[in-house]
Design a protein around this motif. Structure first.
Motif, PDB file in Angstrom:
ATOM      1  N   VAL A  42       0.855  -1.185   0.000  1.00  0.00           N
ATOM      2  CA  VAL A  42       0.000   0.000   0.000  1.00  0.00           C
ATOM      3  C   VAL A  42       0.897   1.243   0.000  1.00  0.00           C
ATOM      4  N   PRO A  43       0.972   1.989  -1.109  1.00  0.00           N
ATOM      5  CA  PRO A  43       1.785   3.212  -1.129  1.00  0.00           C
ATOM      6  C   PRO A  43       1.219   4.272  -0.171  1.00  0.00           C
ATOM      7  N   THR A  44       2.110   4.887   0.568  1.00  0.00           N
ATOM      8  CA  THR A  44       1.761   5.990   1.473  1.00  0.00           C
ATOM      9  C   THR A  44       2.837   7.053   1.289  1.00  0.00           C
ATOM     10  N   VAL A  45       2.820   7.735   0.147  1.00  0.00           N
ATOM     11  CA  VAL A  45       3.946   8.575  -0.252  1.00  0.00           C
ATOM     12  C   VAL A  45       3.845  10.035   0.181  1.00  0.00           C
ATOM     13  N   THR A  46       2.770  10.402   0.855  1.00  0.00           N
ATOM     14  CA  THR A  46       2.654  11.760   1.400  1.00  0.00           C
ATOM     15  C   THR A  46       2.129  11.670   2.830  1.00  0.00           C
ATOM     16  N   GLY A  47       2.294  12.765   3.562  1.00  0.00           N
ATOM     17  CA  GLY A  47       1.822  12.836   4.942  1.00  0.00           C
ATOM     18  C   GLY A  47       2.733  13.722   5.754  1.00  0.00           C
ATOM     19  N   TYR A  48       2.695  13.545   7.062  1.00  0.00           N
ATOM     20  CA  TYR A  48       3.539  14.365   7.936  1.00  0.00           C
ATOM     21  C   TYR A  48       3.861  13.632   9.232  1.00  0.00           C
ATOM     22  N   ILE A  49       4.914  14.118   9.889  1.00  0.00           N
ATOM     23  CA  ILE A  49       5.253  13.735  11.264  1.00  0.00           C
ATOM     24  C   ILE A  49       5.545  15.043  11.990  1.00  0.00           C
ATOM     25  N   LYS A  50       4.777  15.306  13.051  1.00  0.00           N
ATOM     26  CA  LYS A  50       4.909  16.558  13.790  1.00  0.00           C
ATOM     27  C   LYS A  50       4.955  16.286  15.282  1.00  0.00           C
ATOM     28  N   SER A  51       5.701  17.127  15.984  1.00  0.00           N
ATOM     29  CA  SER A  51       5.869  16.988  17.431  1.00  0.00           C
ATOM     30  C   SER A  51       4.624  17.390  18.197  1.00  0.00           C
ATOM     31  N   VAL A  52       4.418  16.715  19.311  1.00  0.00           N
ATOM     32  CA  VAL A  52       3.488  17.175  20.327  1.00  0.00           C
ATOM     33  C   VAL A  52       4.126  18.419  20.938  1.00  0.00           C
ATOM     34  N   ASP A  53       3.334  19.423  21.267  1.00  0.00           N
ATOM     35  CA  ASP A  53       3.878  20.660  21.849  1.00  0.00           C
ATOM     36  C   ASP A  53       4.842  20.356  22.990  1.00  0.00           C
ATOM     37  N   GLY A  54       6.044  20.929  22.901  1.00  0.00           N
ATOM     38  CA  GLY A  54       7.036  20.814  23.962  1.00  0.00           C
ATOM     39  C   GLY A  54       7.956  19.619  23.864  1.00  0.00           C
ATOM     40  N   PHE A  55       7.680  18.656  22.951  1.00  0.00           N
ATOM     41  CA  PHE A  55       8.550  17.486  22.870  1.00  0.00           C
ATOM     42  C   PHE A  55       9.793  17.816  22.049  1.00  0.00           C
ATOM     43  N   GLU A  56      10.930  17.313  22.502  1.00  0.00           N
ATOM     44  CA  GLU A  56      12.213  17.471  21.810  1.00  0.00           C
ATOM     45  C   GLU A  56      12.804  16.094  21.527  1.00  0.00           C
ATOM     46  N   PRO A  57      13.450  15.893  20.382  1.00  0.00           N
ATOM     47  CA  PRO A  57      13.673  16.888  19.356  1.00  0.00           C
ATOM     48  C   PRO A  57      12.376  17.190  18.593  1.00  0.00           C
TER      49      PRO A  57
END
Length: 177
Positions: A42-57
């Motif tokens: 199943v191709p999944t060639v777009t999207g995002y990964i974003k931090s929860v507020d305050g998480f590092e890195p």
């Protein structure tokens, strides 16, 4: 009110939101394989990964390639996910990510896999995540253990797989031996 965990067990720290957009029209049925499972890419060639507020890195990355090697158990009660992808941060850093896990297939999840446009809440899928990068700014991603919880989201005419990814935090409590 939940009782406290017994000493020595790890906890989870919310870290990242991940959304992978499914290219259902590009799905590639592989067929029955030697394990008895039915395999599908199943191709999944777009999207995002974003931090929860305050998480590092902190991450604010766009998925630029990837896919899920999905295996349905012969009983059709469970499916095994094996996602691999590449993402790029706003600053241009490239990293790979992936996860493996198990989906319990109930009636609604079965409808999703049959092409019915439907959203499914959290509760049917858990996953183990990893990250790989050459950028020193994000090396901490490689040196942690990550756990996820997944759901299916159908909106704006398309299906996405959404994960909430948590960092596994080791316990410092030592129960008596």
């Amino acid at each position: 009110m939940a009782s406290p965990s017994p000493p020595g067990f790890p906890s989870l720290r919310p870290a990242y939101y991940c959304r992978l957009n499914v290219q259902a029209e590009e799905m590639c049925p592989i067929g029955d394989i030697y394990t008895g499972s039915k395999a599908v890419y199943v191709p999944t060639v777009t999207g995002y990964i974003k931090s929860v507020d305050g998480f590092e890195p902190k991450l604010d990355a766009q998925v630029i390639g990837g896919g899920d090697f999905l295996y349905f158990d012969p009983s059709n009660q469970h499916a095994r996910v094996n996602v691999k992808g590449v993402a790029k941060t706003e600053s241009g850093s490239i990293f790979t990510f992936g996860y493996a896990g198990c989906i319990s297939i109930n009636e609604d999840v079965g409808k999703i896999f049959s092409g019915v446009p439907l959203s499914i809440p959290f509760g049917q899928s858990t996953t183990n995540h990893y990250f790989e990068t050459g950028d020193p700014k994000y090396k901490a991603l490689e040196n942690s253990t990550w756990s996820g919880n997944g759901r299916f989201v159908f909106e704006n005419g398309g299906l996405s797989v959404e994960s909430r990814i948590s960092q596994v935090v080791p316990s410092t409590e030592n129960p008596p031996l």
